[in-house]
Design a protein around this motif. Structure first.
Motif, PDB file in Angstrom:
ATOM      1  N   LEU A 145      -8.834   5.074  -1.803  1.00  0.00           N
ATOM      2  CA  LEU A 145      -8.257   5.475  -0.527  1.00  0.00           C
ATOM      3  C   LEU A 145      -9.068   4.842   0.589  1.00  0.00           C
ATOM      4  O   LEU A 145     -10.302   4.919   0.593  1.00  0.00           O
ATOM      5  CB  LEU A 145      -8.278   6.997  -0.370  1.00  0.00           C
ATOM      6  N   LEU A 146      -8.384   4.211   1.515  1.00  0.00           N
ATOM      7  CA  LEU A 146      -9.005   3.724   2.740  1.00  0.00           C
ATOM      8  C   LEU A 146      -8.631   4.681   3.863  1.00  0.00           C
ATOM      9  O   LEU A 146      -7.460   5.036   4.018  1.00  0.00           O
ATOM     10  CB  LEU A 146      -8.511   2.317   3.077  1.00  0.00           C
ATOM     11  N   LEU A 204       0.823  -1.207   0.000  1.00  0.00           N
ATOM     12  CA  LEU A 204       0.000   0.000   0.000  1.00  0.00           C
ATOM     13  C   LEU A 204       0.856   1.255   0.000  1.00  0.00           C
ATOM     14  O   LEU A 204       2.011   1.242   0.417  1.00  0.00           O
ATOM     15  CB  LEU A 204      -0.908   0.021   1.237  1.00  0.00           C
ATOM     16  N   GLU A 205       0.255   2.357  -0.444  1.00  0.00           N
ATOM     17  CA  GLU A 205       0.868   3.674  -0.297  1.00  0.00           C
ATOM     18  C   GLU A 205       0.264   4.327   0.936  1.00  0.00           C
ATOM     19  O   GLU A 205      -0.961   4.450   1.044  1.00  0.00           O
ATOM     20  CB  GLU A 205       0.599   4.526  -1.535  1.00  0.00           C
ATOM     21  N   SER A 206       1.100   4.734   1.877  1.00  0.00           N
ATOM     22  CA  SER A 206       0.632   5.324   3.129  1.00  0.00           C
ATOM     23  C   SER A 206       0.852   6.828   3.121  1.00  0.00           C
ATOM     24  O   SER A 206       1.817   7.321   2.528  1.00  0.00           O
ATOM     25  CB  SER A 206       1.371   4.710   4.325  1.00  0.00           C
ATOM     26  N   ARG A 246      -3.178   7.209   9.011  1.00  0.00           N
ATOM     27  CA  ARG A 246      -3.743   5.898   8.682  1.00  0.00           C
ATOM     28  C   ARG A 246      -4.620   5.979   7.430  1.00  0.00           C
ATOM     29  O   ARG A 246      -5.711   5.426   7.370  1.00  0.00           O
ATOM     30  CB  ARG A 246      -4.512   5.324   9.878  1.00  0.00           C
ATOM     31  N   ILE A 247      -4.109   6.679   6.439  1.00  0.00           N
ATOM     32  CA  ILE A 247      -4.746   6.789   5.130  1.00  0.00           C
ATOM     33  C   ILE A 247      -3.902   5.986   4.148  1.00  0.00           C
ATOM     34  O   ILE A 247      -2.682   6.145   4.102  1.00  0.00           O
ATOM     35  CB  ILE A 247      -4.834   8.260   4.677  1.00  0.00           C
ATOM     36  N   TYR A 248      -4.545   5.141   3.365  1.00  0.00           N
ATOM     37  CA  TYR A 248      -3.812   4.231   2.487  1.00  0.00           C
ATOM     38  C   TYR A 248      -4.432   4.227   1.095  1.00  0.00           C
ATOM     39  O   TYR A 248      -5.650   4.256   0.945  1.00  0.00           O
ATOM     40  CB  TYR A 248      -3.843   2.804   3.051  1.00  0.00           C
ATOM     41  N   TYR A 278      -8.500  16.530   0.936  1.00  0.00           N
ATOM     42  CA  TYR A 278      -7.633  16.973   2.029  1.00  0.00           C
ATOM     43  C   TYR A 278      -8.114  16.322   3.323  1.00  0.00           C
ATOM     44  O   TYR A 278      -9.303  16.056   3.505  1.00  0.00           O
ATOM     45  CB  TYR A 278      -7.605  18.498   2.151  1.00  0.00           C
ATOM     46  N   PHE A 279      -7.164  16.032   4.197  1.00  0.00           N
ATOM     47  CA  PHE A 279      -7.455  15.338   5.445  1.00  0.00           C
ATOM     48  C   PHE A 279      -6.871  16.110   6.619  1.00  0.00           C
ATOM     49  O   PHE A 279      -5.731  16.579   6.564  1.00  0.00           O
ATOM     50  CB  PHE A 279      -6.861  13.926   5.429  1.00  0.00           C
TER      51      PHE A 279
END
Length: 300
Positions: A228-229, A77-79, A84-86, A203-204
């Motif tokens: 995106l998870l 995965l890309e983190s 904790r966004i993947y 955006y997060f």
């Protein structure tokens, strides 16, 4: 003043009644769509392995293998930062194109359309389109839950038992962006389906249950056919699209084992009102603690 208080109480009561009617209205629309809508691509309504990216299937194979663990999964995965966004591949480009074509066919029809939520004016509720049982549920149970079980064990990642799935659409003459919010979900999957567009990054910010005095925001761009998870409680939004048209599949995944303890929206012990279908993902436990029905929280 008393008049202002009366006005406020009237608005609250009107909102309560609106929410009570949502489910019955949705059931009515689903029935009409089932009877009258002519599907353009009927094959997309039943999930098939061929719709899924080979790299996604490889991730699922790892997660269901003996001895799978978080650090091993993260190699696939890309983190993004420590939030904790993947990101991971989900669908094939071919499926995304066909799916969007089906969605556009529905949008152009004269069928009744329920919108995803009060923030999105353009989009499709996939349960009304008839995709819950044959597409979204197997996607959640067979493919996503092995992944979320390793990524989010504290959020019920291994016990996701319901969902709300919808597609949202952004374009220059419709919805341009989405303001800051958090989802009514333990875990969210957001997949970029296309089409051609520029800007409109997500955006997060902070996790809503653990805010910081000075929130730190990150931007994440959309990548076609990839998802995106993130935690449902992660505050996020979408910046304005600059050109083109963007469609996203959003799946709010819920664990009754988690939300039965605390409603993620009102942050209180839920007081339940019975509802059809998945409702808001709460359950009335039987004496042996086995969920019987899935309901909505009357406090939110």
């Amino acid at each position: 003043s008393s008049s202002e208080l009366s006005c406020l109480l009237w608005q609250i009561e009107a909102e309560v009644q609106r929410r009570k009617q949502l489910i019955s209205q949705s059931v009515e629309r689903k029935g009409i769509i089932s009877e009258r809508y002519q599907r353009k691509h009927p094959q997309v309504y039943v999930l098939q392995d061929s719709f899924l990216a080979p790299a996604f299937l490889e991730v699922v194979r790892y997660c269901t293998s003996p001895g799978a663990h978080l650090q091993g999964l993260l190699r696939y995965l890309e983190s993004f930062s420590d939030k904790r966004i993947y990101r991971l591949p989900v669908f094939t480009e071919e499926f995304c194109q066909t799916f969007v074509d089906e969605l556009e066919n529905f949008e152009q029809s004269d069928m009744p359309k329920g919108r995803p939520n009060t923030m999105n004016n353009y989009g499709v509720l996939l349960n009304e389109l008839g995709m819950d049982e044959t597409f979204i549920t197997p996607l959640r149970e067979k493919y996503l839950q092995p992944i979320t079980a390793l990524l989010y064990p504290d959020l019920g990642g291994a016990s996701l038992d319901s969902h709300k799935a919808f597609v949202v659409k952004y374009s220059l003459h419709q919805d341009l962006d989405l303001s800051s919010h958090y989802d009514n979900a333990e875990i969210t999957l957001n997949v970029s389906l296309g089409k051609d567009f520029t800007e409109g990054n997500l955006y997060f910010g902070d996790f809503n249950q653990d805010p910081s005095p000075v929130p730190q925001y990150i931007e994440v761009e959309h990548v076609g056919a990839q998802g995106l998870l993130h935690r449902g409680g992660q505050i996020h939004g979408a910046l304005p699209i600059a050109s083109g048209e963007r469609w996203n599949l959003v799946v709010w995944m819920r664990s009754s084992a988690i939300r039965n303890q605390l409603c993620p929206m009102c942050h209180r012990k839920p007081q339940l009102v019975e509802a059809e279908g998945f409702g808001d993902g709460f359950t009335h436990p039987l004496q042996d603690e086995v969920p019987e029905t899935v309901d909505v929280c009357s406090l939110w």
